[in-house]
Structure formats: structure tokens, C-alpha cells
Design an enzyme around this catalytic site. Structure first.
Site, PDB file in Angstrom:
ATOM      1  N   GLY A  14     -36.631   4.692  31.310  1.00 58.05           N
ATOM      2  CA  GLY A  14     -37.785   5.563  32.670  1.00 58.05           C
ATOM      3  C   GLY A  14     -37.781   6.115  33.598  1.00 58.05           C
ATOM      4  O   GLY A  14     -38.805   6.500  33.854  1.00 58.05           O
ATOM      5  N   SER A  15     -36.898   5.639  34.352  1.00 50.90           N
ATOM      6  CA  SER A  15     -36.586   6.098  36.096  1.00 50.90           C
ATOM      7  C   SER A  15     -35.594   7.484  35.592  1.00 50.90           C
ATOM      8  O   SER A  15     -35.528   8.276  36.632  1.00 50.90           O
ATOM      9  CB  SER A  15     -36.202   5.180  36.767  1.00 50.90           C
ATOM     10  OG  SER A  15     -35.155   4.535  36.704  1.00 50.90           O
ATOM     11  N   ASP A  17     -33.464  10.709  34.507  1.00 42.78           N
ATOM     12  CA  ASP A  17     -33.329  12.554  34.587  1.00 42.78           C
ATOM     13  C   ASP A  17     -34.145  12.622  33.047  1.00 42.78           C
ATOM     14  O   ASP A  17     -35.017  13.842  33.588  1.00 42.78           O
ATOM     15  CB  ASP A  17     -31.880  12.951  34.414  1.00 42.78           C
ATOM     16  CG  ASP A  17     -32.021  13.895  35.125  1.00 42.78           C
ATOM     17  OD1 ASP A  17     -32.683  15.024  35.516  1.00 42.78           O
ATOM     18  OD2 ASP A  17     -31.791  14.694  33.858  1.00 42.78           O
ATOM     19  N   VAL A  87     -30.817  -4.097  31.227  1.00 41.17           N
ATOM     20  CA  VAL A  87     -30.853  -3.985  29.453  1.00 41.17           C
ATOM     21  C   VAL A  87     -29.738  -5.495  28.889  1.00 41.17           C
ATOM     22  O   VAL A  87     -29.692  -5.725  27.919  1.00 41.17           O
ATOM     23  CB  VAL A  87     -30.474  -2.779  28.915  1.00 41.17           C
ATOM     24  CG1 VAL A  87     -31.386  -1.883  28.922  1.00 41.17           C
ATOM     25  CG2 VAL A  87     -29.468  -1.949  29.478  1.00 41.17           C
ATOM     26  N   LYS A 149     -27.554  11.796  22.773  1.00 43.19           N
ATOM     27  CA  LYS A 149     -25.867  11.026  22.379  1.00 43.19           C
ATOM     28  C   LYS A 149     -25.094  11.189  24.029  1.00 43.19           C
ATOM     29  O   LYS A 149     -25.686  11.574  24.814  1.00 43.19           O
ATOM     30  CB  LYS A 149     -25.842  13.230  22.149  1.00 43.19           C
ATOM     31  CG  LYS A 149     -25.704  14.013  23.941  1.00 43.19           C
ATOM     32  CD  LYS A 149     -25.293  15.972  23.074  1.00 43.19           C
ATOM     33  CE  LYS A 149     -25.436  16.184  24.458  1.00 43.19           C
ATOM     34  NZ  LYS A 149     -24.599  17.263  24.195  1.00 43.19           N
ATOM     35  N   ASP A 178     -30.863  15.390  17.955  1.00 43.42           N
ATOM     36  CA  ASP A 178     -29.729  16.930  18.556  1.00 43.42           C
ATOM     37  C   ASP A 178     -31.193  17.779  18.381  1.00 43.42           C
ATOM     38  O   ASP A 178     -31.846  18.086  18.118  1.00 43.42           O
ATOM     39  CB  ASP A 178     -28.693  16.964  17.380  1.00 43.42           C
ATOM     40  CG  ASP A 178     -28.227  18.231  17.977  1.00 43.42           C
ATOM     41  OD1 ASP A 178     -28.151  18.862  18.541  1.00 43.42           O
ATOM     42  OD2 ASP A 178     -27.012  18.178  16.923  1.00 43.42           O
ATOM     43  N   HIS A 179     -30.897  17.702  20.336  1.00 43.53           N
ATOM     44  CA  HIS A 179     -32.370  18.365  20.139  1.00 43.53           C
ATOM     45  C   HIS A 179     -32.441  19.688  19.963  1.00 43.53           C
ATOM     46  O   HIS A 179     -33.256  20.955  20.064  1.00 43.53           O
ATOM     47  CB  HIS A 179     -33.021  18.630  22.319  1.00 43.53           C
ATOM     48  CG  HIS A 179     -31.635  19.352  22.585  1.00 43.53           C
ATOM     49  ND1 HIS A 179     -30.060  18.455  22.861  1.00 43.53           N
ATOM     50  CD2 HIS A 179     -31.575  20.828  23.442  1.00 43.53           C
ATOM     51  CE1 HIS A 179     -30.123  19.182  23.894  1.00 43.53           C
ATOM     52  NE2 HIS A 179     -29.718  20.712  24.219  1.00 43.53           N
ATOM     53  N   LYS A 183     -34.998  23.296  17.827  1.00 45.22           N
ATOM     54  CA  LYS A 183     -35.527  24.734  18.737  1.00 45.22           C
ATOM     55  C   LYS A 183     -36.027  24.781  17.131  1.00 45.22           C
ATOM     56  O   LYS A 183     -35.841  25.029  15.899  1.00 45.22           O
ATOM     57  CB  LYS A 183     -34.538  24.644  18.923  1.00 45.22           C
ATOM     58  CG  LYS A 183     -33.813  24.161  20.453  1.00 45.22           C
ATOM     59  CD  LYS A 183     -32.646  25.163  20.759  1.00 45.22           C
ATOM     60  CE  LYS A 183     -32.134  24.373  22.089  1.00 45.22           C
ATOM     61  NZ  LYS A 183     -33.001  24.335  23.359  1.00 45.22           N
ATOM     62  N   HIS A 241     -24.665  19.660  18.273  1.00 48.90           N
ATOM     63  CA  HIS A 241     -25.066  21.059  18.448  1.00 48.90           C
ATOM     64  C   HIS A 241     -24.275  22.477  16.627  1.00 48.90           C
ATOM     65  O   HIS A 241     -25.215  22.737  16.213  1.00 48.90           O
ATOM     66  CB  HIS A 241     -25.431  22.171  19.266  1.00 48.90           C
ATOM     67  CG  HIS A 241     -26.258  20.486  20.927  1.00 48.90           C
ATOM     68  ND1 HIS A 241     -26.344  19.391  20.221  1.00 48.90           N
ATOM     69  CD2 HIS A 241     -25.353  20.572  21.412  1.00 48.90           C
ATOM     70  CE1 HIS A 241     -26.357  19.147  21.211  1.00 48.90           C
ATOM     71  NE2 HIS A 241     -26.077  19.456  22.616  1.00 48.90           N
TER      72      HIS A 241
HETATM   73  N1  LIG Z   1     -30.792  14.470  31.673  1.00 49.39           N
HETATM   74  C1  LIG Z   1     -30.829  15.718  30.267  1.00 49.39           C
HETATM   75  O1  LIG Z   1     -31.253  16.093  30.286  1.00 49.39           O
HETATM   76  C2  LIG Z   1     -29.590  14.172  29.107  1.00 49.39           C
HETATM   77  C3  LIG Z   1     -29.853  15.554  28.068  1.00 49.39           C
HETATM   78  C4  LIG Z   1     -29.571  15.547  26.713  1.00 49.39           C
HETATM   79  C5  LIG Z   1     -29.210  13.976  26.997  1.00 49.39           C
HETATM   80  N2  LIG Z   1     -28.778  13.470  27.348  1.00 49.39           N
HETATM   81  C6  LIG Z   1     -28.786  11.721  27.495  1.00 49.39           C
HETATM   82  O2  LIG Z   1     -29.541  10.504  28.118  1.00 49.39           O
HETATM   83  C7  LIG Z   1     -29.305   9.263  28.048  1.00 49.39           C
HETATM   84  C8  LIG Z   1     -30.273   9.418  29.343  1.00 49.39           C
HETATM   85  O3  LIG Z   1     -29.249  11.004  30.535  1.00 49.39           O
HETATM   86  P1  LIG Z   1     -30.172  10.031  32.554  1.00 49.39           P
HETATM   87  O4  LIG Z   1     -29.501  11.768  32.524  1.00 49.39           O
HETATM   88  O5  LIG Z   1     -31.626  10.574  31.614  1.00 49.39           O
HETATM   89  O6  LIG Z   1     -29.536   9.672  32.752  1.00 49.39           O
HETATM   90  P2  LIG Z   1     -30.015   8.662  34.480  1.00 49.39           P
HETATM   91  O7  LIG Z   1     -30.422   9.869  34.741  1.00 49.39           O
HETATM   92  O8  LIG Z   1     -29.089   7.985  34.871  1.00 49.39           O
HETATM   93  O9  LIG Z   1     -30.935   7.850  33.862  1.00 49.39           O
HETATM   94  C9  LIG Z   1     -30.431   6.629  33.445  1.00 49.39           C
HETATM   95  C10 LIG Z   1     -30.860   5.193  32.913  1.00 49.39           C
HETATM   96  O10 LIG Z   1     -30.511   4.017  32.559  1.00 49.39           O
HETATM   97  C11 LIG Z   1     -31.281   2.874  33.942  1.00 49.39           C
HETATM   98  N3  LIG Z   1     -30.206   2.239  33.723  1.00 49.39           N
HETATM   99  C12 LIG Z   1     -29.013   1.789  34.074  1.00 49.39           C
HETATM  100  N4  LIG Z   1     -28.277   0.568  33.760  1.00 49.39           N
HETATM  101  C13 LIG Z   1     -29.181  -0.116  33.386  1.00 49.39           C
HETATM  102  C14 LIG Z   1     -29.455  -1.444  33.377  1.00 49.39           C
HETATM  103  N5  LIG Z   1     -28.020  -2.046  33.242  1.00 49.39           N
HETATM  104  N6  LIG Z   1     -30.316  -1.569  32.717  1.00 49.39           N
HETATM  105  C15 LIG Z   1     -31.192  -1.333  32.788  1.00 49.39           C
HETATM  106  N7  LIG Z   1     -31.868  -0.047  32.563  1.00 49.39           N
HETATM  107  C16 LIG Z   1     -30.681   1.187  33.301  1.00 49.39           C
HETATM  108  C17 LIG Z   1     -31.577   4.035  35.245  1.00 49.39           C
HETATM  109  O11 LIG Z   1     -32.056   3.392  36.143  1.00 49.39           O
HETATM  110  P3  LIG Z   1     -31.535   2.303  37.039  1.00 49.39           P
HETATM  111  O12 LIG Z   1     -30.815   2.437  38.037  1.00 49.39           O
HETATM  112  O13 LIG Z   1     -32.665   1.504  37.822  1.00 49.39           O
HETATM  113  O14 LIG Z   1     -31.519   1.225  36.088  1.00 49.39           O
HETATM  114  C18 LIG Z   1     -31.622   5.275  35.106  1.00 49.39           C
HETATM  115  O15 LIG Z   1     -33.272   5.205  34.321  1.00 49.39           O
HETATM  116  C19 LIG Z   1     -27.815   9.710  28.053  1.00 49.39           C
HETATM  117  O16 LIG Z   1     -27.491   8.754  26.859  1.00 49.39           O
HETATM  118  C20 LIG Z   1     -27.077  11.751  28.500  1.00 49.39           C
HETATM  119  O17 LIG Z   1     -26.759  11.511  27.728  1.00 49.39           O
HETATM  120  C21 LIG Z   1     -28.989  13.352  29.062  1.00 49.39           C
END
Ligand SMILES: NC(=O)c1ccc[n+]([C@@H]2O[C@H](COP(=O)([O-])OP(=O)(O)OC[C@H]3O[C@@H](n4cnc5c(N)ncnc54)[C@H](OP(=O)(O)O)[C@@H]3O)[C@@H](O)[C@H]2O)c1
Length: 499
Positions: A14-15, A17, A87, A149, A178-179, A183, A241
Site C-alpha cells: 500500500g505504500s 509506487d 507479509v 505481473k 495485464d493492464h 485499454k 501484452h
Molecule cells: N509501478 C508500476 O507502475 C507497476 C506496473 C506494472 C506492474 N507492477 C508490479 O506491481 C508490483 C508492485 O510494484 P511497485 O512498483 O509498486 O513496487 P514498490 O514501489 O517497490 O512497492 C513494494 C511495496 O511492497 C512493500 N513490501 C516490501 N516487502 C514487504 C514485506 N516483506 N512485507 C510487507 N510489505 C512489503 C513495500 O513497503 P515497505 O518497504 O514499507 O514494506 C512497498 O509498499 C510488482 O509486482 C510490479 O512488478 C508495477
């Protein structure tokens, strides 16, 4: 006002990107439209020790680009609760269950729960297992699991991940995002095909010569070098995709526009996707990596110079290749695909190239050897719409022909109202509509397809990387791939100012 949906969202990560950039703004748009009103709540979890107030401020701030009414945004953010949660810690799920129960009563959520995994895939199995073992699932309503993904690294790892998740959730409770499937124009592929007799009647190997799918990005790897080094363009784009777009283009008309009917056609056509031999993979797929160049006065670096990228990296930032479906409809029609970073222009589009007429009757009068190809272009990004290129007579004496384009573009007003992909997908999840999500059988097959190529590439020396300039349309071998078959890429923004 729309029909109100009732659910508790539990977002893992939840925190992160994704949650901030995509999920919170998309949930807010659903709130503005009335799909979410009083009976919803969100628990955001991550390890960092945030308070509810701080979290609600983060949610509020994430809406800034939507220029919301401050009161409405505040009211929306008040439905969000933060739970510091690791988790991997079983006890934390007990606390999570209690909070979920409390919010369920407070907001009258009828036991409806959506678990959104917005974090690293290595935790998906752990989370799913704990949700079941610690009774965070609620039998009174629906339990839906949303997965981002990448789903695995290859077929074997995807299968392990799937088994882990399936131990706690049934296939029809799993929504694999699969975003691209969210679209508007990807969804419109079905409207163009199945809503128009003149298109669907020609949609086969008697009339179509080849289909080209281009998914080009102008940006480089930016800050995501660490992730990309372990992925590469084939895993990042083609396995998911591009394969999904190809599937929608190739599938048979479903019996109805119902999720189950569409899925069964997608799975059926993927069974006819040709899984190549290593030798075919070598011939039919080429890879590239971008190199430095100055584009519009801006000096762009090599992929290998990006943060967290190995100086001798063999990771591909570009793939082009040929997919084929071995069935009655498509035998002999190549689906050329192409994707890469740092290409000339950001664009996602499909070019359907029709066969030439058996002869050109105007040749004797106009000395033009060839009529231009008939091409149906489906624009997916950044603009949405389509163009049909036909031949018309040039005005004047004599009989010269020229290509004429029939173009449909969404009006700017319609474009602004187009729901963002995540907004649409979140609403589908609330509605229990799995049409635009990926079924395990689809994933399994596209991994089998990608694995052959990946294995060949891993076992052989990479080409001399970098092999294409930033700002180009990829390496020369991608053009040669089509030239060998007597064809060319229709879309070339380096040659023309076509969109
Ligand atoms: N960002 C995008 O635009 C995007 C697009 C397509 C797919 N995705 C996919 O979406 C997923 C998330 O991506 P993201 O970019 O949002 O990653 P991110 O910014 O690195 O976020 C990861 C999150 O997981 C939490 N976390 C890490 N280890 C944890 C643990 N042991 N227990 C609980 N929480 C934990 C982190 O918070 P804490 O460090 O506070 O625990 C953070 O909130 C990935 O699978 C990525 O491939 C992302």
C-alpha cells in the site's frame, strides 16, 4: 449515479509506487462516478510504521493530478486504513483479520473482499497461503485475488507460483492483471472485428497477408534497471501484452460476449500458437539493446550505463519476431511483433496488411507497378482509433491511383472520458467480470512459447550489443526479418510523420 459496489480492498504494498500512481487515483475515479460510495473501505499494508492519518494524507496527495474537490478527496481518503504488516509474519495476519472484520461491520461490507498484491511476486504464494490459513478470507461474500505481473520468470516458475496460489484460491477467484487488456482500444479490437461484417468476412488467410503488432516505447529503462536486467523485453512485453493482443486478433468469434465464452476462444487459439524449435527461434526472433545517441538535441546514454545494469549486460531491450497460429483461419499468415525501449516514438498499434489484388488492371494506363497495400491500422496508444487505407483515383487526367485513408479517431472529449486501464479493471474485479484478465491456461501457453526463445538466447552469445541507436526503430536485423519474407514494417516513424 451508478450502482454502488460493496467491498473491502486489502492492498499489499500500500505504500508502493503502483498503489500511489495507479490504484488510489483509479479508485477515486470510481468514487467520483458513484461506483464506490459509502460501503467500501481500503486497508493498505506495508512494513513501514505509518499512522492512519499519515496514510490518508498519502492517498489524498496521490490524487493531485486529478485536481479533485478537496472535500470530496478527503471524504474518499477517510475510507483508507493503514496496517503495518510484514507479509512473512503469520501473527500480522491475525491483526489484519481483526481489522478487516471491524471495517466490515462498520461499513457493512457483506464479507466482500478484494486482495490486491501490489508488491514483489516472490511474496504472492506466502500471502495467499496466509490469507487462507489465518482465516482472512470471508465466506459470507466474495474473495477475489488480484495479481500483478510478472507472473513467473518462465513456465516452470509460473507453474510453481500458480500451484501456490491455487492452494488457497480457485481459478475463478484469481484476477491476473495485464493492464493492456484494460485499454479502450485493445477492447475495441473485438468491436472492430465482431461488429463489422466487412471486416470479419475478410479476417482470415484468404485476404490477410500479415499482421504487425508494434509496441514501442520512447523512454529507456530509467530507474528500473534492477528489475529489467532480470526480465528483458521478451519477458516484460512479449510473453504477456503482445501475446494478449495477438490472441484477441486471432481468436474465433466467441459464442457470446461473456467472459467464459471469450476465455475459451482465447485459450483455443493459443493452443494453435506455434511453439517453435530452437532452430526456428534462432531464425524468427531477433533481439537488440539500445546505444547512446543524441536525439532532438538531448544526449541519451547506453542501456549499459543505466543504474543497476551490468556494464556488459546481455539483456535485450528490443525484440522482433514472427508468431504463427496453426489453424484453418491463420495458416500461412505471419504475425510480426516488435517491441523495444528508446525507439523513435511511443506507440502501440496493429497494422493488418491485406493481400494484393491478383492483378493491377491500371498498370497499362498509369505505369504504376503496384497498388498500395490495403492496411487496417488500429491505434491503441497514445491516440485511439483506426484507419483503413484504400486506393482511390488521383484527381485529373490519366489514371493514377493514390492511397486514401479513412480515419476514425476518438474525439478529444471522448478521450478525456476514457477510463484509465486500472480504473476499468478495478471495476471489472468489483463486478466479478474476468473477461479482461489472463487465465492460467493462456499464461502457461505463452510461457511455453517464450521459453524456447529465452533458452536459445541464454545459451548463445548475444549479438554485439548495443546494436541500435536510441531514437531509431531498432536494429537492422528487425527489418531484415521482414525483408527476407518480401515484406516491410508498415509503421516507420523515422521515415514519415505517420502517427
Ligand atoms: N509501478 C508500476 O507502475 C507497476 C506496473 C506494472 C506492474 N507492477 C508490479 O506491481 C508490483 C508492485 O510494484 P511497485 O512498483 O509498486 O513496487 P514498490 O514501489 O517497490 O512497492 C513494494 C511495496 O511492497 C512493500 N513490501 C516490501 N516487502 C514487504 C514485506 N516483506 N512485507 C510487507 N510489505 C512489503 C513495500 O513497503 P515497505 O518497504 O514499507 O514494506 C512497498 O509498499 C510488482 O509486482 C510490479 O512488478 C508495477
Amino acid at each position: 449515479m451508478q450502482d454502488e459496489k460493496v467491498a473491502l480492498f486489502i492492498i499489499f504494498g500500500g505504500s508502493g509506487d503502483l498503489a500511489r500512481r495507479k490504484l488510489y487515483p483509479s479508485l477515486f475515479r470510481l468514487y467520483q462516478k458513484g461506483y464506490l460510495q459509502k460501503h467500501f473501505a481500503v486497508i493498505g499494508t506495508a512494513r513501514r510504521p505509518w499512522s492512519n492519518d499519515y496514510y490518508q494524507q498519502i492517498v489524498f496527495d496521490s490524487l493531485a493530478s486529478l485536481n479533485p474537490d478537496a472535500e470530496q478527496a478527503k471524504e474518499f481518503a477517510s475510507h483508507f486504513y493503514y496496517q503495518s504488516h510484514d507479509v512473512t509474519n503469520t501473527e500480522h495476519y491475525v491483526v489484519l483479520r481483526e481489522l478487516a472484520q471491524k471495517l466490515d461491520t462498520q461499513y457493512q461490507l457483506a464479507g466482500n473482499r478484494i486482495f490486491y498484491m501490489a508488491m514483489s511476486p516472490r511474496f504472492f504464494g506466502t500471502i495467499a497461503g496466509h490469507l487462507k490459513s489465518e482465516d482472512v478470507l470471508d465466506d459470507r461474500g466474495f474473495n477475489r485475488l488480484v495479481i500483478e505481473k510478472p507472473f513467473g520468470h518462465d513456465f516452470a516458475s509460473a507453474q510453481v507460483l500458480n500451484e501456490d496460489i491455487r492452494a488457497s484460491f480457485a481459478e475463478n477467484q484469481i484476477y491476473r492483471i495485464d493492464h493492456y487488456l484494460g485499454k479502450e482500444m485493445v477492447q475495441n479490437i473485438s468491436a472492430i472485428r465482431f461488429g463489422n461484417n466487412i471486416i470479419e468476412s475478410l479476417w482470415n488467410n484468404r485476404y490477410i497477408d500479415n499482421i504487425q503488432i508494434t509496441l514501442s516505447e520512447a523512454l529507456g529503462v530509467e530507474e528500473r534497471g534492477g528489475y529489467y536486467e532480470n526480465s528483458g523485453a521478451l519477458r516484460d512485453m512479449v510473453q504477456n501484452h503482445i501475446s494478449q493482443i495477438a490472441t484477441l486478433l486471432a481468436m474465433e468469434p466467441p459464442v457470446s460476449f461473456d467472459a467464459a465464452d471469450i476465455r475459451s476462444e482465447k485459450i483455443k487459439v493459443l493452443r494453435s500458437l506455434h511453439i517453435g524449435t530452437p532452430e526456428e527461434a534462432r531464425q524468427d526472433f531477433v533481439r537488440g539493446q539500445y546505444g547512446a545517441a543524441t536525439v532532438a538535441g538531448e544526449a541519451l546514454d547506453n542501456y549499459r550505463d543505466a543504474a543497476q545494469v551490468a556494464p556488459e549486460s546481455k539483456t535485450e531491450t528490443f525484440v522482433a519476431g514472427k508468431m504463427t497460429f496453426e489453424n484453418y483461419r491463420w495458416a500461412g499468415v505471419p504475425f510480426y511483433i516488435r517491441t523495444g525501449k528508446r525507439l523513435a516514438k511511443k506507440a502501440t498499434r496493429v497494422d493488418v496488411v491485406f493481400k494484393q489484388l491478383p492483378m493491377n488492371i491500371f498498370q497499362s494506363v498509369n505505369k504504376q507497378d503496384n497498388l498500395a497495400e490495403n492496411v487496417l491500422t488500429i491505434y491503441i496508444e497514445p491516440t485511439e482509433g483506426f484507419t483503413l487505407q484504400l486506393n482511390a483515383k488521383r484527381v485529373g487526367q490519366g489514371f493514377a491511383t493514390r492511397p486514401a485513408a479513412l480515419t476514425f479517431r476518438h474525439s478529444s472529449e471522448a478521450a478525456t472520458n476514457t477510463p484509465e486501464a486500472y480504473e476499468r479493471l478495478l471495476l471489472d474485479i468489483l463486478n466479478g467480470d474476468s473477461t479482461n484478465f489472463t487465465h492460467w491456461d493462456e499464461l502457461a501457453q505463452t510461457w511455453r512459447f517464450a521459453d524456447v526463445i529465452e533458452k536459445v538466447w541464454a545459451s548463445e552469445p548475444a549479438p554485439d550489443f548495443p546494436n541500435y541507436l536510441s531514437g531509431s526503430m531498432g536494429p537492422a536485423c528487425a527489418d531484415e526479418l521482414l525483408a527476407r519474407d518480401g515484406r516491410h514494417w508498415v509503421y516507420d516513424p523515422t521515415q514519415t510523420d505517420c502517427e
